[in-house]
Design a protein around this motif. Sequence first.
Motif, PDB file in Angstrom:
ATOM      1  N   ALA A  13       0.833  -1.204   0.000  1.00 53.66           N
ATOM      2  CA  ALA A  13       0.000   0.000   0.000  1.00 53.66           C
ATOM      3  C   ALA A  13       0.869   1.256   0.000  1.00 53.66           C
ATOM      4  O   ALA A  13       0.630   2.187  -0.785  1.00 53.66           O
ATOM      5  CB  ALA A  13      -0.942  -0.006   1.204  1.00 53.66           C
ATOM      6  N   ALA A  14       1.883   1.275   0.851  1.00 60.33           N
ATOM      7  CA  ALA A  14       2.771   2.442   0.920  1.00 60.33           C
ATOM      8  C   ALA A  14       3.516   2.640  -0.396  1.00 60.33           C
ATOM      9  O   ALA A  14       3.666   3.765  -0.876  1.00 60.33           O
ATOM     10  CB  ALA A  14       3.754   2.287   2.081  1.00 60.33           C
ATOM     11  N   GLY A  15       3.966   1.550  -1.002  1.00 61.80           N
ATOM     12  CA  GLY A  15       4.665   1.636  -2.280  1.00 61.80           C
ATOM     13  C   GLY A  15       3.764   2.138  -3.389  1.00 61.80           C
ATOM     14  O   GLY A  15       4.195   2.896  -4.265  1.00 61.80           O
ATOM     15  N   VAL A  32      -5.668  -3.552   0.031  1.00 66.78           N
ATOM     16  CA  VAL A  32      -4.944  -4.817  -0.063  1.00 66.78           C
ATOM     17  C   VAL A  32      -5.820  -5.871   0.609  1.00 66.78           C
ATOM     18  O   VAL A  32      -6.197  -5.723   1.773  1.00 66.78           O
ATOM     19  CB  VAL A  32      -3.563  -4.738   0.628  1.00 66.78           C
ATOM     20  N   LEU A  33      -6.144  -6.921  -0.152  1.00 67.96           N
ATOM     21  CA  LEU A  33      -7.019  -7.979   0.332  1.00 67.96           C
ATOM     22  C   LEU A  33      -6.272  -9.296   0.426  1.00 67.96           C
ATOM     23  O   LEU A  33      -5.355  -9.556  -0.356  1.00 67.96           O
ATOM     24  CB  LEU A  33      -8.206  -8.167  -0.624  1.00 67.96           C
ATOM     25  N   ASP A  34      -6.691 -10.150   1.355  1.00 69.26           N
ATOM     26  CA  ASP A  34      -6.128 -11.496   1.439  1.00 69.26           C
ATOM     27  C   ASP A  34      -6.828 -12.380   0.411  1.00 69.26           C
ATOM     28  O   ASP A  34      -7.763 -11.925  -0.269  1.00 69.26           O
ATOM     29  CB  ASP A  34      -6.216 -12.032   2.872  1.00 69.26           C
ATOM     30  N   LYS A  43      -5.833   2.387   2.575  1.00 67.42           N
ATOM     31  CA  LYS A  43      -5.332   3.745   2.784  1.00 67.42           C
ATOM     32  C   LYS A  43      -6.016   4.651   1.774  1.00 67.42           C
ATOM     33  O   LYS A  43      -6.191   4.276   0.623  1.00 67.42           O
ATOM     34  CB  LYS A  43      -3.821   3.817   2.605  1.00 67.42           C
ATOM     35  N   ARG A  44      -6.382   5.845   2.235  1.00 65.57           N
ATOM     36  CA  ARG A  44      -7.016   6.841   1.365  1.00 65.57           C
ATOM     37  C   ARG A  44      -6.262   8.146   1.545  1.00 65.57           C
ATOM     38  O   ARG A  44      -6.216   8.692   2.637  1.00 65.57           O
ATOM     39  CB  ARG A  44      -8.477   7.019   1.738  1.00 65.57           C
TER      40      ARG A  44
END
Length: 139
Positions: A13-15, A32-34, A43-44
Amino acid sequence: MSTLTLAQAEAAAAGTLRHARAAGAAPLAVAVLDPGGHVVVVKREDGAGILRVEIATAKAFGALGMGMSSREIAARAERQPAFFASLAAVTGGRLAPAAGGVLVHGADGTLLGAVGASGDQSDVDEACVLAGIAAAGLA
Protein backbone atom coordinates in the motif's frame (compact mmCIF):
# COMPACT_ATOMS: atom_id res chain seq x y z
CA MET A 1 5.47 -18.22 1.88
CA SER A 2 1.76 -18.96 2.02
CA THR A 3 0.16 -15.94 3.68
CA LEU A 4 0.16 -12.22 3.11
CA THR A 5 1.52 -10.57 6.22
CA LEU A 6 0.35 -7.24 7.54
CA ALA A 7 3.87 -5.91 6.97
CA GLN A 8 3.77 -6.97 3.31
CA ALA A 9 0.31 -5.48 2.83
CA GLU A 10 1.46 -2.21 4.44
CA ALA A 11 4.54 -2.16 2.21
CA ALA A 12 2.46 -2.75 -0.93
CA ALA A 13 0.00 0.00 0.00
CA ALA A 14 2.77 2.44 0.92
CA GLY A 15 4.67 1.64 -2.28
CA THR A 16 1.52 2.21 -4.34
CA LEU A 17 1.00 5.64 -2.82
CA ARG A 18 4.69 6.52 -3.00
CA HIS A 19 4.69 5.77 -6.73
CA ALA A 20 1.48 7.79 -7.16
CA ARG A 21 3.11 10.85 -5.59
CA ALA A 22 6.28 10.44 -7.67
CA ALA A 23 4.19 10.11 -10.84
CA GLY A 24 2.00 13.10 -10.04
CA ALA A 25 -1.16 11.00 -9.94
CA ALA A 26 -4.41 12.28 -8.52
CA PRO A 27 -5.01 11.33 -4.85
CA LEU A 28 -5.57 7.57 -4.58
CA ALA A 29 -7.14 5.02 -2.33
CA VAL A 30 -5.48 1.62 -2.15
CA ALA A 31 -6.88 -1.64 -0.78
CA VAL A 32 -4.94 -4.82 -0.06
CA LEU A 33 -7.02 -7.98 0.33
CA ASP A 34 -6.13 -11.50 1.44
CA PRO A 35 -7.02 -14.50 -0.78
CA GLY A 36 -10.47 -14.71 0.81
CA GLY A 37 -11.27 -11.14 -0.16
CA HIS A 38 -10.89 -9.75 3.35
CA VAL A 39 -9.37 -6.31 3.79
CA VAL A 40 -5.86 -6.34 5.25
CA VAL A 41 -4.97 -2.69 4.63
CA VAL A 42 -6.84 0.30 3.22
CA LYS A 43 -5.33 3.74 2.78
CA ARG A 44 -7.02 6.84 1.36
CA GLU A 45 -4.91 9.86 0.53
CA ASP A 46 -6.05 13.34 1.47
CA GLY A 47 -8.23 14.62 -1.33
CA ALA A 48 -9.22 11.20 -2.72
CA GLY A 49 -12.88 11.00 -3.68
CA ILE A 50 -15.44 9.51 -1.32
CA LEU A 51 -16.01 6.37 -3.42
CA ARG A 52 -12.33 5.62 -4.07
CA VAL A 53 -11.95 3.12 -1.22
CA GLU A 54 -14.96 1.14 -2.44
CA ILE A 55 -13.74 1.20 -6.05
CA ALA A 56 -10.18 0.15 -5.10
CA THR A 57 -11.60 -2.68 -2.99
CA ALA A 58 -13.91 -3.77 -5.82
CA LYS A 59 -11.01 -3.87 -8.29
CA ALA A 60 -9.00 -6.12 -5.94
CA PHE A 61 -12.05 -8.24 -5.02
CA GLY A 62 -12.94 -8.82 -8.67
CA ALA A 63 -9.37 -9.85 -9.46
CA LEU A 64 -9.50 -12.42 -6.67
CA GLY A 65 -12.93 -13.69 -7.59
CA MET A 66 -12.14 -14.11 -11.26
CA GLY A 67 -8.47 -15.10 -10.92
CA MET A 68 -7.27 -12.35 -13.25
CA SER A 69 -6.42 -8.68 -13.18
CA SER A 70 -9.25 -6.17 -13.27
CA ARG A 71 -7.81 -5.02 -16.63
CA GLU A 72 -8.48 -8.52 -18.01
CA ILE A 73 -11.94 -8.47 -16.43
CA ALA A 74 -12.72 -5.20 -18.22
CA ALA A 75 -11.68 -6.69 -21.56
CA ARG A 76 -13.83 -9.77 -20.98
CA ALA A 77 -16.77 -7.63 -19.84
CA GLU A 78 -16.76 -5.89 -23.21
CA ARG A 79 -17.02 -9.26 -24.96
CA GLN A 80 -19.53 -10.81 -22.54
CA PRO A 81 -21.72 -8.00 -21.16
CA ALA A 82 -24.62 -10.25 -20.09
CA PHE A 83 -22.32 -12.52 -18.08
CA PHE A 84 -20.67 -9.58 -16.35
CA ALA A 85 -24.01 -7.94 -15.59
CA SER A 86 -24.94 -11.20 -13.85
CA LEU A 87 -21.58 -11.28 -12.11
CA ALA A 88 -22.11 -7.75 -10.80
CA ALA A 89 -25.44 -8.88 -9.37
CA VAL A 90 -24.00 -12.06 -7.84
CA THR A 91 -21.22 -10.10 -6.12
CA GLY A 92 -23.55 -7.40 -4.86
CA GLY A 93 -21.72 -4.84 -6.98
CA ARG A 94 -18.35 -5.71 -5.43
CA LEU A 95 -16.64 -5.88 -8.82
CA ALA A 96 -15.13 -2.99 -10.80
CA PRO A 97 -14.15 -3.96 -14.36
CA ALA A 98 -11.38 -1.39 -14.87
CA ALA A 99 -7.60 -1.60 -14.65
CA GLY A 100 -6.13 -1.12 -11.19
CA GLY A 101 -6.76 -4.47 -9.46
CA VAL A 102 -3.83 -6.90 -9.52
CA LEU A 103 -3.31 -10.36 -8.03
CA VAL A 104 -0.36 -10.81 -5.67
CA HIS A 105 1.69 -14.01 -5.58
CA GLY A 106 4.50 -15.17 -3.35
CA ALA A 107 7.89 -16.29 -4.61
CA ASP A 108 6.60 -19.87 -4.77
CA GLY A 109 3.60 -18.83 -6.90
CA THR A 110 1.07 -19.05 -4.07
CA LEU A 111 -1.80 -16.59 -4.36
CA LEU A 112 -1.42 -14.16 -1.45
CA GLY A 113 -4.20 -11.71 -2.27
CA ALA A 114 -4.79 -8.67 -4.44
CA VAL A 115 -4.15 -4.94 -4.47
CA GLY A 116 -6.52 -2.40 -5.97
CA ALA A 117 -6.20 1.37 -6.42
CA SER A 118 -8.55 4.10 -7.57
CA GLY A 119 -8.32 7.83 -7.99
CA ASP A 120 -6.67 8.54 -11.32
CA GLN A 121 -7.15 7.05 -14.77
CA SER A 122 -7.30 3.26 -14.54
CA ASP A 123 -3.97 2.80 -16.34
CA VAL A 124 -2.29 5.09 -13.80
CA ASP A 125 -3.98 3.26 -10.91
CA GLU A 126 -2.63 -0.03 -12.26
CA ALA A 127 0.91 1.31 -12.73
CA CYS A 128 0.91 2.51 -9.13
CA VAL A 129 -0.31 -0.87 -7.87
CA LEU A 130 2.34 -2.75 -9.86
CA ALA A 131 5.04 -0.47 -8.45
CA GLY A 132 3.70 -0.98 -4.93
CA ILE A 133 3.65 -4.75 -5.27
CA ALA A 134 7.25 -4.70 -6.55
CA ALA A 135 8.30 -2.34 -3.73
CA ALA A 136 6.95 -4.88 -1.23
CA GLY A 137 9.07 -7.61 -2.83
CA LEU A 138 6.02 -9.45 -4.15
CA ALA A 139 4.98 -10.50 -7.64
